[in-house]
Design a protein around this motif. Structure first.
Motif, PDB file in Angstrom:
ATOM      1  N   GLU A 191      27.308  21.090  44.602  1.00  0.00           N
ATOM      2  CA  GLU A 191      27.412  20.155  45.722  1.00  0.00           C
ATOM      3  C   GLU A 191      27.844  18.778  45.250  1.00  0.00           C
ATOM      4  O   GLU A 191      28.718  18.130  45.853  1.00  0.00           O
ATOM      5  CB  GLU A 191      26.081  20.064  46.470  1.00  0.00           C
ATOM      6  CG  GLU A 191      25.635  21.368  47.126  1.00  0.00           C
ATOM      7  CD  GLU A 191      24.992  22.333  46.140  1.00  0.00           C
ATOM      8  OE1 GLU A 191      24.786  21.918  44.973  1.00  0.00           O
ATOM      9  OE2 GLU A 191      24.710  23.480  46.520  1.00  0.00           O
ATOM     10  N   ASN A 230      31.562  18.849  44.040  1.00  0.00           N
ATOM     11  CA  ASN A 230      32.516  18.818  45.153  1.00  0.00           C
ATOM     12  C   ASN A 230      32.593  17.428  45.779  1.00  0.00           C
ATOM     13  O   ASN A 230      33.684  16.935  46.091  1.00  0.00           O
ATOM     14  CB  ASN A 230      32.123  19.847  46.213  1.00  0.00           C
ATOM     15  CG  ASN A 230      32.281  21.271  45.709  1.00  0.00           C
ATOM     16  OD1 ASN A 230      32.909  21.511  44.680  1.00  0.00           O
ATOM     17  ND2 ASN A 230      31.704  22.218  46.422  1.00  0.00           N
ATOM     18  N   ALA A 231      31.438  16.799  45.939  1.00  0.00           N
ATOM     19  CA  ALA A 231      31.425  15.456  46.517  1.00  0.00           C
ATOM     20  C   ALA A 231      32.157  14.473  45.615  1.00  0.00           C
ATOM     21  O   ALA A 231      32.885  13.579  46.100  1.00  0.00           O
ATOM     22  CB  ALA A 231      29.988  15.000  46.745  1.00  0.00           C
ATOM     23  N   TYR A 262      35.965  15.097  45.999  1.00  0.00           N
ATOM     24  CA  TYR A 262      36.454  14.563  47.269  1.00  0.00           C
ATOM     25  C   TYR A 262      36.507  13.037  47.249  1.00  0.00           C
ATOM     26  O   TYR A 262      37.444  12.420  47.781  1.00  0.00           O
ATOM     27  CB  TYR A 262      35.567  15.035  48.422  1.00  0.00           C
ATOM     28  CG  TYR A 262      35.765  16.481  48.803  1.00  0.00           C
ATOM     29  CD1 TYR A 262      37.038  16.972  49.083  1.00  0.00           C
ATOM     30  CD2 TYR A 262      34.677  17.356  48.900  1.00  0.00           C
ATOM     31  CE1 TYR A 262      37.229  18.292  49.438  1.00  0.00           C
ATOM     32  CE2 TYR A 262      34.869  18.685  49.259  1.00  0.00           C
ATOM     33  CZ  TYR A 262      36.138  19.152  49.522  1.00  0.00           C
ATOM     34  OH  TYR A 262      36.331  20.468  49.876  1.00  0.00           O
ATOM     35  N   SER A 277      39.879  10.941  47.617  1.00  0.00           N
ATOM     36  CA  SER A 277      39.957   9.999  48.739  1.00  0.00           C
ATOM     37  C   SER A 277      40.300   8.596  48.248  1.00  0.00           C
ATOM     38  O   SER A 277      41.122   7.891  48.855  1.00  0.00           O
ATOM     39  CB  SER A 277      38.633   9.972  49.502  1.00  0.00           C
ATOM     40  OG  SER A 277      38.331  11.255  50.035  1.00  0.00           O
ATOM     41  N   GLY A 321      43.473  17.694  47.889  1.00  0.00           N
ATOM     42  CA  GLY A 321      42.173  17.788  48.545  1.00  0.00           C
ATOM     43  C   GLY A 321      42.095  18.945  49.530  1.00  0.00           C
ATOM     44  O   GLY A 321      41.078  19.640  49.614  1.00  0.00           O
ATOM     45  N   PHE A 322      43.177  19.186  50.266  1.00  0.00           N
ATOM     46  CA  PHE A 322      43.204  20.288  51.217  1.00  0.00           C
ATOM     47  C   PHE A 322      43.140  21.636  50.490  1.00  0.00           C
ATOM     48  O   PHE A 322      42.409  22.540  50.900  1.00  0.00           O
ATOM     49  CB  PHE A 322      44.478  20.207  52.053  1.00  0.00           C
ATOM     50  CG  PHE A 322      44.636  21.323  53.043  1.00  0.00           C
ATOM     51  CD1 PHE A 322      43.857  21.374  54.191  1.00  0.00           C
ATOM     52  CD2 PHE A 322      45.567  22.335  52.830  1.00  0.00           C
ATOM     53  CE1 PHE A 322      43.996  22.402  55.103  1.00  0.00           C
ATOM     54  CE2 PHE A 322      45.715  23.362  53.736  1.00  0.00           C
ATOM     55  CZ  PHE A 322      44.925  23.399  54.871  1.00  0.00           C
ATOM     56  N   PHE A 348      41.861  22.123  47.511  1.00  0.00           N
ATOM     57  CA  PHE A 348      40.524  22.233  46.927  1.00  0.00           C
ATOM     58  C   PHE A 348      39.514  22.659  47.986  1.00  0.00           C
ATOM     59  O   PHE A 348      38.593  23.441  47.707  1.00  0.00           O
ATOM     60  CB  PHE A 348      40.119  20.895  46.309  1.00  0.00           C
ATOM     61  CG  PHE A 348      38.748  20.909  45.693  1.00  0.00           C
ATOM     62  CD1 PHE A 348      38.521  21.532  44.479  1.00  0.00           C
ATOM     63  CD2 PHE A 348      37.682  20.292  46.341  1.00  0.00           C
ATOM     64  CE1 PHE A 348      37.248  21.551  43.920  1.00  0.00           C
ATOM     65  CE2 PHE A 348      36.416  20.302  45.787  1.00  0.00           C
ATOM     66  CZ  PHE A 348      36.197  20.938  44.567  1.00  0.00           C
ATOM     67  N   HIS A 349      39.669  22.178  49.203  1.00  0.00           N
ATOM     68  CA  HIS A 349      38.759  22.557  50.286  1.00  0.00           C
ATOM     69  C   HIS A 349      38.898  24.040  50.623  1.00  0.00           C
ATOM     70  O   HIS A 349      37.892  24.703  50.936  1.00  0.00           O
ATOM     71  CB  HIS A 349      39.054  21.708  51.525  1.00  0.00           C
ATOM     72  CG  HIS A 349      38.237  22.088  52.728  1.00  0.00           C
ATOM     73  ND1 HIS A 349      36.883  21.835  52.827  1.00  0.00           N
ATOM     74  CD2 HIS A 349      38.591  22.724  53.891  1.00  0.00           C
ATOM     75  CE1 HIS A 349      36.433  22.292  53.981  1.00  0.00           C
ATOM     76  NE2 HIS A 349      37.447  22.832  54.639  1.00  0.00           N
ATOM     77  N   ARG A 350      40.123  24.566  50.528  1.00  0.00           N
ATOM     78  CA  ARG A 350      40.345  25.969  50.883  1.00  0.00           C
ATOM     79  C   ARG A 350      40.023  26.927  49.754  1.00  0.00           C
ATOM     80  O   ARG A 350      39.488  28.013  49.993  1.00  0.00           O
ATOM     81  CB  ARG A 350      41.801  26.171  51.300  1.00  0.00           C
ATOM     82  CG  ARG A 350      42.181  25.478  52.603  1.00  0.00           C
ATOM     83  CD  ARG A 350      43.575  25.875  53.039  1.00  0.00           C
ATOM     84  NE  ARG A 350      43.676  27.311  53.256  1.00  0.00           N
ATOM     85  CZ  ARG A 350      44.801  27.947  53.574  1.00  0.00           C
ATOM     86  NH1 ARG A 350      45.918  27.256  53.698  1.00  0.00           N
ATOM     87  NH2 ARG A 350      44.812  29.248  53.768  1.00  0.00           N
ATOM     88  N   THR A 351      40.348  26.537  48.527  1.00  0.00           N
ATOM     89  CA  THR A 351      40.220  27.464  47.398  1.00  0.00           C
ATOM     90  C   THR A 351      39.154  27.058  46.393  1.00  0.00           C
ATOM     91  O   THR A 351      38.734  27.878  45.577  1.00  0.00           O
ATOM     92  CB  THR A 351      41.563  27.600  46.671  1.00  0.00           C
ATOM     93  OG1 THR A 351      41.917  26.340  46.077  1.00  0.00           O
ATOM     94  CG2 THR A 351      42.664  28.017  47.635  1.00  0.00           C
ATOM     95  N   GLY A 352      38.755  25.782  46.415  1.00  0.00           N
ATOM     96  CA  GLY A 352      37.799  25.311  45.420  1.00  0.00           C
ATOM     97  C   GLY A 352      38.424  25.070  44.063  1.00  0.00           C
ATOM     98  O   GLY A 352      37.702  24.926  43.064  1.00  0.00           O
TER      99      GLY A 352
END
Length: 212
Positions: free
Chosen positions: A90, A93-94, A97, A101, A173-174, A176-180
């Motif tokens: 967790e 990932n934060a 991101y 960002s 980022g997109f 990473f959100h979909r595949t990690g």
């Protein structure tokens, strides 16, 4: 997206090839004028290549800006992730991101500042003049010393490259959100070679074995 997937490579290849050609011709011109060949020497002396250095500098600046965007997409920028990889999922990932960002926000700010600068530097006059809306109080803006190009064209590398970097940060980022997964670059990989050829280990040199 297929066009954008290799946009940076195409731009960098064209600029690098053009700069190499300009430098090559400039060097030939510089040393070719020393040869006492009738007519050829006079013809070479009549040519002017004082703009070659300025053009190459501009091309390398553009290569650097779009190369930075390529680095974001390919994951070749230097980063220290020793601490990040040891964090819980967790928190990791934060952190990713947050970093992406920050990169997107920073490049968006630089792109906006760059666009504002070139707009005031003469871009507004060029656009208004294109549509027949230019007024007498508008300035065409400064030009480069040798090529006499409008400087807003040269400085457009800042906002174009920065906005492209911003897009790449959002794209990473997109994904990473979909595949990690984040883009990773293998520095030992050589383009053009098969996986088997890249997997071949080179013999260790004395320095690699601990020698001097």
């Amino acid at each position: 997206m297929k066009f954008l997937d290799h946009l940076e490579e195409w731009i960098i290849a064209i600029l690098m090839g053009g700069a190499t050609l300009v430098i090559f011709i400039s060097v030939l011109h510089r040393y070719g004028t020393g040869f006492s060949i009738p007519y050829v020497q006079d013809w070479l002396l009549s040519l002017r290549f004082s703009w070659a250095q300025e053009l190459c500098i501009i091309m390398f600046v553009w290569m650097a800006k779009f190369g930075a965007a390529y680095g974001v997409r390919a994951g070749v920028h230097v980063g220290v992730d020793v601490l990040v990889t040891r964090l819980p999922a967790e928190w990791r990932n934060a952190t990713v991101y947050t970093a992406l960002s920050c990169g997107a926000i920073f490049t968006a700010i630089i792109g906006t500042l760059g666009l504002t600068f070139v707009w005031e530097n003469g871009m507004h006059y060029a656009l208004y003049n294109l549509f027949g809306m230019a007024s007498a109080d508008m300035s065409e803006g400064p030009t480069t010393p040798d090529l006499e190009w409008p400087t807003w064209i040269v400085y457009s590398a800042v906002w174009m490259g920065s906005y492209l970097m911003c897009f790449r940060f959002l794209q990473v980022g997109f994904i990473f959100h979909r595949t990690g997964e984040l883009p990773q670059h293998d520095h030992a990989h050589v383009e053009g070679l098969s996986d088997e050829e890249n997997a071949v280990e080179l013999p260790a040199t004395p320095a690699m074995k601990g020698g001097v």
